[in-house]
Design a protein around this motif. Sequence first.
Motif, PDB file in Angstrom:
ATOM      1  N   PRO C  68      33.297  37.257  30.954  1.00 43.48           N
ATOM      2  CA  PRO C  68      34.597  37.901  31.190  1.00 43.48           C
ATOM      3  C   PRO C  68      35.413  38.096  29.913  1.00 43.48           C
ATOM      4  O   PRO C  68      36.135  39.077  29.781  1.00 43.48           O
ATOM      5  N   ALA C  69      35.269  37.178  28.954  1.00 42.19           N
ATOM      6  CA  ALA C  69      36.109  37.241  27.757  1.00 42.19           C
ATOM      7  C   ALA C  69      35.418  37.927  26.590  1.00 42.19           C
ATOM      8  O   ALA C  69      35.878  37.840  25.457  1.00 42.19           O
ATOM      9  N   ARG C  74      40.025  41.154  29.843  1.00 40.67           N
ATOM     10  CA  ARG C  74      39.133  40.335  30.664  1.00 40.67           C
ATOM     11  C   ARG C  74      38.424  41.207  31.693  1.00 40.67           C
ATOM     12  O   ARG C  74      39.044  42.013  32.376  1.00 40.67           O
TER      13      ARG C  74
ATOM     14  N   PRO E  25      39.639  36.305  23.261  1.00 40.10           N
ATOM     15  CA  PRO E  25      40.596  35.536  24.089  1.00 40.10           C
ATOM     16  C   PRO E  25      41.577  34.722  23.230  1.00 40.10           C
ATOM     17  O   PRO E  25      41.264  34.386  22.083  1.00 40.10           O
ATOM     18  N   SER E  28      39.511  29.854  22.873  1.00 36.98           N
ATOM     19  CA  SER E  28      38.085  29.839  23.218  1.00 36.98           C
ATOM     20  C   SER E  28      37.406  28.713  22.472  1.00 36.98           C
ATOM     21  O   SER E  28      37.696  28.475  21.300  1.00 36.98           O
ATOM     22  N   THR E  41      36.813  29.882  27.743  1.00 34.56           N
ATOM     23  CA  THR E  41      37.777  30.817  27.167  1.00 34.56           C
ATOM     24  C   THR E  41      39.042  30.827  28.015  1.00 34.56           C
ATOM     25  O   THR E  41      39.007  30.521  29.206  1.00 34.56           O
ATOM     26  N   MET E  43      42.262  33.423  28.746  1.00 37.06           N
ATOM     27  CA  MET E  43      42.888  34.733  28.522  1.00 37.06           C
ATOM     28  C   MET E  43      44.167  34.807  29.352  1.00 37.06           C
ATOM     29  O   MET E  43      44.181  34.390  30.511  1.00 37.06           O
ATOM     30  N   GLU E  45      47.108  36.813  31.292  1.00 39.52           N
ATOM     31  CA  GLU E  45      47.384  38.077  31.966  1.00 39.52           C
ATOM     32  C   GLU E  45      48.845  38.035  32.413  1.00 39.52           C
ATOM     33  O   GLU E  45      49.299  37.023  32.945  1.00 39.52           O
ATOM     34  N   TRP E 114      43.649  32.705  32.645  1.00 38.99           N
ATOM     35  CA  TRP E 114      42.298  32.706  33.209  1.00 38.99           C
ATOM     36  C   TRP E 114      41.401  31.839  32.348  1.00 38.99           C
ATOM     37  O   TRP E 114      41.181  32.138  31.169  1.00 38.99           O
ATOM     38  N   ASP E 116      37.664  30.697  31.819  1.00 36.39           N
ATOM     39  CA  ASP E 116      36.277  30.975  32.192  1.00 36.39           C
ATOM     40  C   ASP E 116      35.366  29.963  31.531  1.00 36.39           C
ATOM     41  O   ASP E 116      35.379  29.823  30.299  1.00 36.39           O
TER      42      ASP E 116
END
Lengths: 241, 241, 241, 241, 241, 241
Positions: C68-69, C74, E25, E28, E41, E43, E45, E114, E116
């Motif tokens: 996703p990153a 994303r 990101p 990370s 990671t 990120m 939003e 987010w 991940d």
Amino acid sequence: MRYDGRETGEELRQLKITRDFIKYPQGSVLIEMGDTKVICTAMIEDKVPQFLKGSGSGWVSAQYAMLPAANATRKQRDIDRLKLDGRSAEIQRLIGRSLRAAVDLKALGERTVWIDCDVIQADGGTRVTSINGGFIALYDAVGTLISEGALRRDPIKNFVGAVSLGIVDDEILADLCYHEDSRAQVDMNVVLTSAGEFVEVQTTGEGRAIRRDEMSKLLELAEGSVRQIIGIEKEVLGYRK
Amino acid sequence: MRYDGRETGEELRQLKITRDFIKYPQGSVLIEMGDTKVICTAMIEDKVPQFLKGSGSGWVSAQYAMLPAANATRKQRDIDRLKLDGRSAEIQRLIGRSLRAAVDLKALGERTVWIDCDVIQADGGTRVTSINGGFIALYDAVGTLISEGALRRDPIKNFVGAVSLGIVDDEILADLCYHEDSRAQVDMNVVLTSAGEFVEVQTTGEGRAIRRDEMSKLLELAEGSVRQIIGIEKEVLGYRK
Amino acid sequence: MRYDGRETGEELRQLKITRDFIKYPQGSVLIEMGDTKVICTAMIEDKVPQFLKGSGSGWVSAQYAMLPAANATRKQRDIDRLKLDGRSAEIQRLIGRSLRAAVDLKALGERTVWIDCDVIQADGGTRVTSINGGFIALYDAVGTLISEGALRRDPIKNFVGAVSLGIVDDEILADLCYHEDSRAQVDMNVVLTSAGEFVEVQTTGEGRAIRRDEMSKLLELAEGSVRQIIGIEKEVLGYRK
Amino acid sequence: MRYDGRETGEELRQLKITRDFIKYPQGSVLIEMGDTKVICTAMIEDKVPQFLKGSGSGWVSAQYAMLPAANATRKQRDIDRLKLDGRSAEIQRLIGRSLRAAVDLKALGERTVWIDCDVIQADGGTRVTSINGGFIALYDAVGTLISEGALRRDPIKNFVGAVSLGIVDDEILADLCYHEDSRAQVDMNVVLTSAGEFVEVQTTGEGRAIRRDEMSKLLELAEGSVRQIIGIEKEVLGYRK
Amino acid sequence: MRYDGRETGEELRQLKITRDFIKYPQGSVLIEMGDTKVICTAMIEDKVPQFLKGSGSGWVSAQYAMLPAANATRKQRDIDRLKLDGRSAEIQRLIGRSLRAAVDLKALGERTVWIDCDVIQADGGTRVTSINGGFIALYDAVGTLISEGALRRDPIKNFVGAVSLGIVDDEILADLCYHEDSRAQVDMNVVLTSAGEFVEVQTTGEGRAIRRDEMSKLLELAEGSVRQIIGIEKEVLGYRK
Amino acid sequence: MRYDGRETGEELRQLKITRDFIKYPQGSVLIEMGDTKVICTAMIEDKVPQFLKGSGSGWVSAQYAMLPAANATRKQRDIDRLKLDGRSAEIQRLIGRSLRAAVDLKALGERTVWIDCDVIQADGGTRVTSINGGFIALYDAVGTLISEGALRRDPIKNFVGAVSLGIVDDEILADLCYHEDSRAQVDMNVVLTSAGEFVEVQTTGEGRAIRRDEMSKLLELAEGSVRQIIGIEKEVLGYRK
């Protein structure tokens, strides 16, 4: 005078059947009922669903779908929504039941006949047109098996024919076009055998309920309409029986 | 002598285009390239994908599918596997890119033209036939917008035409039928503009790799073939430009 | 002078290959082409897809995905949309075809080599980097089979190498970084063998069509670029042949 | 003498309705028709499907499902197959149409009544039992709106009641239990209003086709049976009209 | 002596954290706990889930997945089965809850972070390693917001650290490697804050149940282990508080 | 005084168990813990998951779902979103592990017991109520096998019981109702055996972290609560051991 120029409630639209429309399947037709056009194919597979394995019996399985451009508004494909349309699910179950009623599944042997009905242009009555076209495709596919010597006896027990009917502005009409269908108070689909017996009756009075006397008239009109349709089917097929 | 009777590697199969095949979409054709038959429709929707909102630009989006009975073996519908076929995904992206290359998306305005290509009978070259048929449908749909006064200028920048080619038994052939395609060592699909420039070249040497001189011959043959195809497209359309 | 400081259109970014990056698979690499980083693994499974059962032939199957990153925005995981990304579907088919062109599938025997390409950082050229990294992983996995005595002869027929190219501001460039790629008028991906023959050519002129002379220059540049890349591959592997 | 001890073909199984079975929904019942048991709930949501927005009209939407252990063989949950069961799709469309026929959707206002029918034990007739139970839940949910003063007039136009019928060993039976149903040649489900008019008729002669006189007898028996059922519904509700 | 050479049950494997592993990101890391390797990671939003809209509060949402080659046997991708793996669903909920316990969601403002976590090599303890790595990525992402002046106060309330424990052959062990984990009678995952308070305790005695005194010893060992882990986290981050 | 009138933090809600609630499964209960109501069924299938084939061992597999109307707000069915709810995935894994801890899987033989827990009304503690109800259903299903002579020895190793606990306004409470649960700072679910040993402990301090002394008090309260619950289970079953 009806929307598309027909003069009586009993009058059917022109029924046109083109056999051998696709070269690969054992049976295939383009069937047109007025402006409703459906490609119906029948392909034979030498296996049956799990519940019939070892039973000696065959099966007839139907699928129904519409091209995205078959209606005035584009219809998103099922795969884009990841869901089989509920209406399609309902219709293909109806087609399957109707066509199985035409076949002696024992005589068919352990085979599945796949009937695919793809509506390329919809103008009312797509499900009954699919049944009528599916029957011809099925008949031809079975005919291939017969001519190949793969069957001991003809598994077609009887013809089936289907018609849509409805009540529009309190008037009983046969073979509704889309314009009539969209205004119908009552909607009916009937499948009959060549012996004039009922295979399927599906009536919906979502607009208003149906009186008993109307029910009788609808069923009577269905009998007459399907008699005509089966007549055309027999003619198209140069009826082998 | 080729499998289907053609006498040279350059010879194309008969290309037949029937416009206005379906009554609802703004553009629709039945396109036949030999025994390959595809229904291509173009429907206009007055909105665009998220990434274009407010940009003033339009979009052309293509979908490609096959009827279950379009091939010798019945193909299960995508919805039954709940997955878009990987090959279809690849092909519809190709169709979309090819047709967008024909259109000035700014001139189209914030509209999407949905191109649906449904193969009803497959005999090789379904993707290029879809591009050719899709282009005619697109052209007609845009023509409808023009005749309605919805566009200030014609968004069609140029014609596009597509052809498949291959190397079979070390011989270069244009417009392969299925029998040739299934034995091809090399497979190529080429899309060109009416100015003779390349829009898409997709070559696969899965059977064996391709020498540089073969690559040149293939591209040259593609140019000639597409020139013929675009010629037919222009004739069919009574070219408005 | 290019965006990332390269001085000519032909200049490739630094290619770095770390073998044995993951301890479980028979082959695995971290491959870096500039800032593009992909983990490629090769795992051997002792069965083949249905259509090859009993044929004696093996298969190479590829999958491609992105973390996703891996990009500036994303990217939602496929499983959250319940759909394989169309672009991924297209790319993994390309990787599979390219790598199968390197292998004598008969010599591999009835085995599948699963190539998984997971992009952990994307900066242009992820599909060709996946092919290059996937080839090294495949080579190492096959090497494991050879050293275990499981194969009678080496199934690697030839090396394959891949490069991306494009036309940006009417200039031909090799190995585009994301910044260049996002502004490219023309986009090309080419896969060649160590014999300098073409395995795959994928060109898209969505921005503008490509003249024949440009096509020739692009193919020529591809040949030179892949020659360099295969040189590095051979060095990294201490080429066993 | 019938399988479960009933003495005539007309005799219905015991119908038991427990209102307010679940504490959250505005209407909820446990309905039992012999050994068939269904939980029916009605929840009101202050919005309508897209096609009704701004129309002033409301909607009734039904869903039907079975617990895995509701039958002798465990039924895998739909979510494990990622597909709504085709039979469930068909049934929930029938329930929705039947209940909408009881409601003046304009009088309901822009609201959706969600009817959920979850079969916890199945012994034949689950779809008609769902309609009967769903009607009571709907009636109670609407009653809540009325007592809250949210509606100007009662949107219930008429009661609806449903019954299953069939032909088993050439004998016409009402309210088939599973044992009878599994051997039925003909299967019928009928929904009627309190005025004795037909809302839905669904007949299937998959075992054998139905003669016209049988059809009349079936419809007549349906009328009598539903009259009894609606009688019980009115009693249970202490009929507010 | 433990399987991987550790000398006591308390001894942890080497914990290695590489920050800024991916360039896009805001946070990370590549985190390695022995041979377990996870890319984590973070990120940011600028929107929140529906239930938080207008609340002024932010959210931390976690996803967990494994590369197909992260284990000895290739793991099919979720998208190929169209189902999120049940174990992944469970783990990502745990990661999300654990990391939210580190953050003052009001101070974060209406943003989603987010997280991940993609396991590239699994050797036991992937979920706790994901929490530890996810925390560093989260810390760095929040640090970016702080350095950009986007936040009035630091939303990190406390550090969190996680460790796995188990009972193997009736002996209590910390930080199990896969070989130990696969033979564990009891499995525990514990998340603690830097204040030594418990955020999550997940214990499973599927092999055998756990006595109260063992439970106390496990919790005590968890406290000591996480203290060490948080020590390393602080060191790596040059702790800003 | 608690929200629902209970006078102490230790007090449990009334636990009511109705056995043989559904006629088809080998074991079935309606279990009520205050206003929380769950239908739990146990069905035996004569096969095991792939990884146990030929092992001689059986399996217990659990599924958990909620009726749409089980909560104050209607919950969309999983099949409508095409995704198993993440919370359900987590819970059904917990139920499965807890019940397997009650069973000697070798003694069960190569059979799967399917435990289905369907919440028909939710008022807090649905997962622990499912474990308690699932255990009774499992016990009865196994009892059927024993009475049929299908098993050489009783595979039930010990009873299991489960309770939820929490910290609300810094006070420790057992068996939280929904109103308490929604305001809880700390949430705990504990499963114990009849020997007073821990099978599962799941604690979440998402609201605030938990001090060590609180953890001890929670575990102690869990022990006492489950002792009561197992007492009721034994009474209901007229304990066969």
